[in-house]
Write a protein that holds these residues in place. Structure first.
Motif, PDB file in Angstrom:
ATOM      1  N   ASN A  71      59.321 -21.789  29.267  1.00 27.63           N
ATOM      2  CA  ASN A  71      58.780 -20.484  29.647  1.00 27.63           C
ATOM      3  C   ASN A  71      59.402 -19.296  28.918  1.00 27.63           C
ATOM      4  N   THR A  72      60.327 -19.535  27.987  1.00 25.91           N
ATOM      5  CA  THR A  72      61.039 -18.385  27.421  1.00 25.91           C
ATOM      6  C   THR A  72      61.100 -18.354  25.893  1.00 25.91           C
ATOM      7  N   GLU A  73      60.701 -19.430  25.214  1.00 21.60           N
ATOM      8  CA  GLU A  73      60.804 -19.403  23.750  1.00 21.60           C
ATOM      9  C   GLU A  73      59.609 -20.152  23.147  1.00 21.60           C
ATOM     10  N   GLY A  74      59.848 -21.011  22.174  1.00 14.09           N
ATOM     11  CA  GLY A  74      58.756 -21.765  21.563  1.00 14.09           C
ATOM     12  C   GLY A  74      57.776 -20.876  20.823  1.00 14.09           C
ATOM     13  N   GLU A  75      56.502 -21.077  21.113  1.00 13.23           N
ATOM     14  CA  GLU A  75      55.442 -20.371  20.393  1.00 13.23           C
ATOM     15  C   GLU A  75      55.305 -18.912  20.829  1.00 13.23           C
ATOM     16  N   TYR A  76      55.908 -18.552  21.972  1.00 13.82           N
ATOM     17  CA  TYR A  76      55.810 -17.175  22.479  1.00 13.82           C
ATOM     18  C   TYR A  76      57.145 -16.445  22.307  1.00 13.82           C
ATOM     19  N   SER A  77      57.688 -16.530  21.122  1.00 14.51           N
ATOM     20  CA  SER A  77      59.055 -16.039  20.900  1.00 14.51           C
ATOM     21  C   SER A  77      59.138 -14.622  20.361  1.00 14.51           C
ATOM     22  N   ASN A  78      58.015 -13.943  20.217  1.00 19.22           N
ATOM     23  CA  ASN A  78      58.025 -12.561  19.737  1.00 19.22           C
ATOM     24  C   ASN A  78      58.740 -12.437  18.398  1.00 19.22           C
ATOM     25  N   SER A  79      58.475 -13.381  17.520  1.00 17.58           N
ATOM     26  CA  SER A  79      59.091 -13.382  16.200  1.00 17.58           C
ATOM     27  C   SER A  79      57.993 -13.414  15.138  1.00 17.58           C
ATOM     28  N   GLY A  80      58.014 -12.426  14.262  1.00 13.95           N
ATOM     29  CA  GLY A  80      57.006 -12.366  13.211  1.00 13.95           C
ATOM     30  C   GLY A  80      56.813 -10.944  12.737  1.00 13.95           C
ATOM     31  N   GLY A  81      55.678 -10.668  12.154  1.00  9.10           N
ATOM     32  CA  GLY A  81      55.429  -9.316  11.687  1.00  9.10           C
ATOM     33  C   GLY A  81      54.163  -9.235  10.847  1.00  9.10           C
ATOM     34  N   LYS A  82      53.907  -8.035  10.328  1.00  6.74           N
ATOM     35  CA  LYS A  82      52.731  -7.779   9.496  1.00  6.74           C
ATOM     36  C   LYS A  82      53.157  -7.197   8.155  1.00  6.74           C
ATOM     37  N   LEU A  83      52.413  -7.558   7.150  1.00  5.90           N
ATOM     38  CA  LEU A  83      52.615  -6.995   5.820  1.00  5.90           C
ATOM     39  C   LEU A  83      51.294  -6.432   5.304  1.00  5.90           C
ATOM     40  N   HIS A  84      51.365  -5.339   4.555  1.00 10.63           N
ATOM     41  CA  HIS A  84      50.186  -4.779   3.877  1.00 10.63           C
ATOM     42  C   HIS A  84      49.043  -4.519   4.852  1.00 10.63           C
ATOM     43  N   GLU A  85      49.361  -3.904   5.964  1.00  9.68           N
ATOM     44  CA  GLU A  85      48.338  -3.649   6.986  1.00  9.68           C
ATOM     45  C   GLU A  85      47.187  -2.811   6.426  1.00  9.68           C
ATOM     46  N   ASN A  86      45.995  -3.139   6.894  1.00  6.09           N
ATOM     47  CA  ASN A  86      44.768  -2.407   6.564  1.00  6.09           C
ATOM     48  C   ASN A  86      44.458  -2.410   5.066  1.00  6.09           C
ATOM     49  N   THR A  87      44.872  -3.471   4.411  1.00 10.04           N
ATOM     50  CA  THR A  87      44.519  -3.669   3.008  1.00 10.04           C
ATOM     51  C   THR A  87      43.920  -5.072   2.867  1.00 10.04           C
ATOM     52  N   PRO A  88      43.310  -5.343   1.729  1.00  5.90           N
ATOM     53  CA  PRO A  88      42.774  -6.701   1.524  1.00  5.90           C
ATOM     54  C   PRO A  88      43.849  -7.783   1.553  1.00  5.90           C
ATOM     55  N   HIS A  89      45.112  -7.382   1.394  1.00  2.00           N
ATOM     56  CA  HIS A  89      46.220  -8.349   1.355  1.00  2.00           C
ATOM     57  C   HIS A  89      46.960  -8.422   2.692  1.00  2.00           C
ATOM     58  N   GLU A  90      46.351  -7.890   3.750  1.00  2.00           N
ATOM     59  CA  GLU A  90      47.022  -7.896   5.059  1.00  2.00           C
ATOM     60  C   GLU A  90      47.439  -9.319   5.439  1.00  2.00           C
ATOM     61  N   THR A  91      48.688  -9.438   5.853  1.00  2.00           N
ATOM     62  CA  THR A  91      49.271 -10.738   6.202  1.00  2.00           C
ATOM     63  C   THR A  91      49.944 -10.648   7.559  1.00  2.00           C
ATOM     64  N   VAL A  92      49.694 -11.625   8.391  1.00 10.25           N
ATOM     65  CA  VAL A  92      50.293 -11.680   9.723  1.00 10.25           C
ATOM     66  C   VAL A  92      51.101 -12.965   9.850  1.00 10.25           C
ATOM     67  N   ILE A  93      52.324 -12.840  10.330  1.00  7.85           N
ATOM     68  CA  ILE A  93      53.206 -14.003  10.503  1.00  7.85           C
ATOM     69  C   ILE A  93      53.614 -14.086  11.971  1.00  7.85           C
ATOM     70  N   GLN A  94      53.391 -15.225  12.580  1.00  7.11           N
ATOM     71  CA  GLN A  94      53.803 -15.463  13.967  1.00  7.11           C
ATOM     72  C   GLN A  94      54.668 -16.711  13.972  1.00  7.11           C
ATOM     73  N   ASN A  95      55.959 -16.524  14.261  1.00  5.92           N
ATOM     74  CA  ASN A  95      56.894 -17.638  14.213  1.00  5.92           C
ATOM     75  C   ASN A  95      57.066 -18.283  15.583  1.00  5.92           C
ATOM     76  N   SER A  96      57.263 -19.590  15.575  1.00  7.60           N
ATOM     77  CA  SER A  96      57.686 -20.307  16.774  1.00  7.60           C
ATOM     78  C   SER A  96      59.184 -20.555  16.670  1.00  7.60           C
ATOM     79  N   VAL A  97      59.898 -20.313  17.749  1.00  4.15           N
ATOM     80  CA  VAL A  97      61.349 -20.468  17.741  1.00  4.15           C
ATOM     81  C   VAL A  97      61.746 -21.475  18.810  1.00  4.15           C
TER      82      VAL A  97
END
Length: 356
Positions: free
Chosen positions: A133-159
């Protein structure tokens, strides 16, 4: 007199409606037991507060909650507030700060409820899912790169940490041992997720050496989901990571008759912090204010709370009262095929509780 101090967070939508019925159950339990008193404080932490004050709960909300014995939660969510705000700024901070690393969900076909699965009876659908209930796929780890561009990238990490994985797996084996169960089923996906899930599997194998009397079986999550529908009678205790457990428990609730009756406990096993008990049905804004929400999940969550505190007989009284009313078939809410109100169904359950 034993006093149990409860923080109540009714939340949004139908949350306050079903919570009010839960209060009646607490009062009935006090009358029935005589030596037990539930002292509760209610907090208006919800989406309305967010829209007015810009926060789901006050800055010192966790400090306010930490000394309570338990938390009763209703539901959270409103169309005007994105779900990732309502959830990540209220429920998840509570679960994490208070180390409620066990999400305990009974998947049980209650007497009086018909499963959508043909030919399956109450004996066939009766198991427990233990979700990390506290980690794994819902670990709030990741980020965005190049937002609102054709190269926008989203990373969602599992911890997945060894500490977090070991403690949930140990809890699952220990739970199976204490409940006299004969098998532990484990959700995995190590054939595709080549780092996190083999790690998870290895820890299961390591921990299993301390529980030689409890065999375990590793199921790939896709096959396990299918078996929940095809062979629910095969399961006794199931342990899963955060995301897998989240999906499986909603599927399990559907198999057992619907999410309107399904409870959950967010457990801090050590008792260092309060545990939190809640229905899983959400705020259901489409029926909020109509007085037709099913209160069973909220009331069953109180039964889980009683079980957590060691009041096993009282927990059974509540569950038996629910089943007795469901079997009678009067005063059922629309989701159960009746036309009764939330209050009418809950009052029948309260009356049965008072009969002992």
């Amino acid at each position: 007199m034993k006093y149990i101090n409860i923080a109540s967070i009714p939340g949004d939508g139908i949350g306050p409606e079903v919570m009010n019925e839960g209060y009646k159950v607490l009062k009935a339990l006090e009358e029935l037991h005589g030596g037990l008193s539930f002292e509760r404080n209610e907090f208006d932490w919800n989406c309305k507060r967010y829209l007015e004050a810009g926060e789901m709960m006050p800055e010192d909300g966790l400090e306010i909650l930490k000394d309570y014995d338990a938390i009763l939660f209703g539901a959270v969510g409103a169309p005007e507030v994105p779900d990732h705000i309502s959830v990540w700024e209220l429920i998840l901070p509570i679960r994490r700060a208070f180390q409620q690393y066990v999400n305990l969900r009974p998947i049980k076909l209650l007497k009086g409820i018909e499963s959508p699965l043909r030919y399956k009876s109450v004996e066939d659908i009766d198991f427990t899912v233990i979700r990390e209930n506290t980690e794994g796929e819902y670990s709030n780890s990741g980020g965005k790169l190049h937002e609102n561009t054709p190269h926008e990238t989203v990373i969602q990490n599992s911890v997945f940490t060894r500490y977090g994985t070991e403690r949930i797996v140990k809890y699952a084996f220990e739970y199976a041992k204490q409940k006299g169960k004969n098998k532990l089923s484990v959700a995995t996906k190590s054939n595709a997720m080549n780092y996190s899930m083999p790690f998870w599997d290895d820890i299961v194998r390591e921990i299993s050496k301390d529980y030689p009397s409890i065999p375990f079986h590793l199921y790939h999550i896709d096959a396990l989901a299918a078996f929940f529908v095809l062979k629910p009678e095969e399961f006794e205790v199931v342990v899963a990571s955060n995301l897998f457990g989240d999906i499986l428990t909603d599927l399990g609730a559907a198999v057992a008759g619907g999410i309107g009756i399904a409870p959950s406990g967010n457990i801090n096993p050590e008792g260092t912090y309060p545990s939190m008990f809640e229905p899983i049905h959400g705020s259901a804004p489409d029926i909020a204010g109509k007085g037709i929400a099913n209160p069973v999940a909220q009331i069953w969550s109180i039964s889980l709370m009683l079980d957590h505190f060691g009041y096993f007989e009282l927990a059974e009284v509540v569950l038996n009262a629910i089943e007795s009313v469901l079997m009678k078939g009067d005063n059922l809410t629309p989701d159960l095929g009746g036309n009764a109100s939330t209050t009418e169904l809950a009052d029948q359950i309260v009356n049965k509780i008072l009969e002992g």
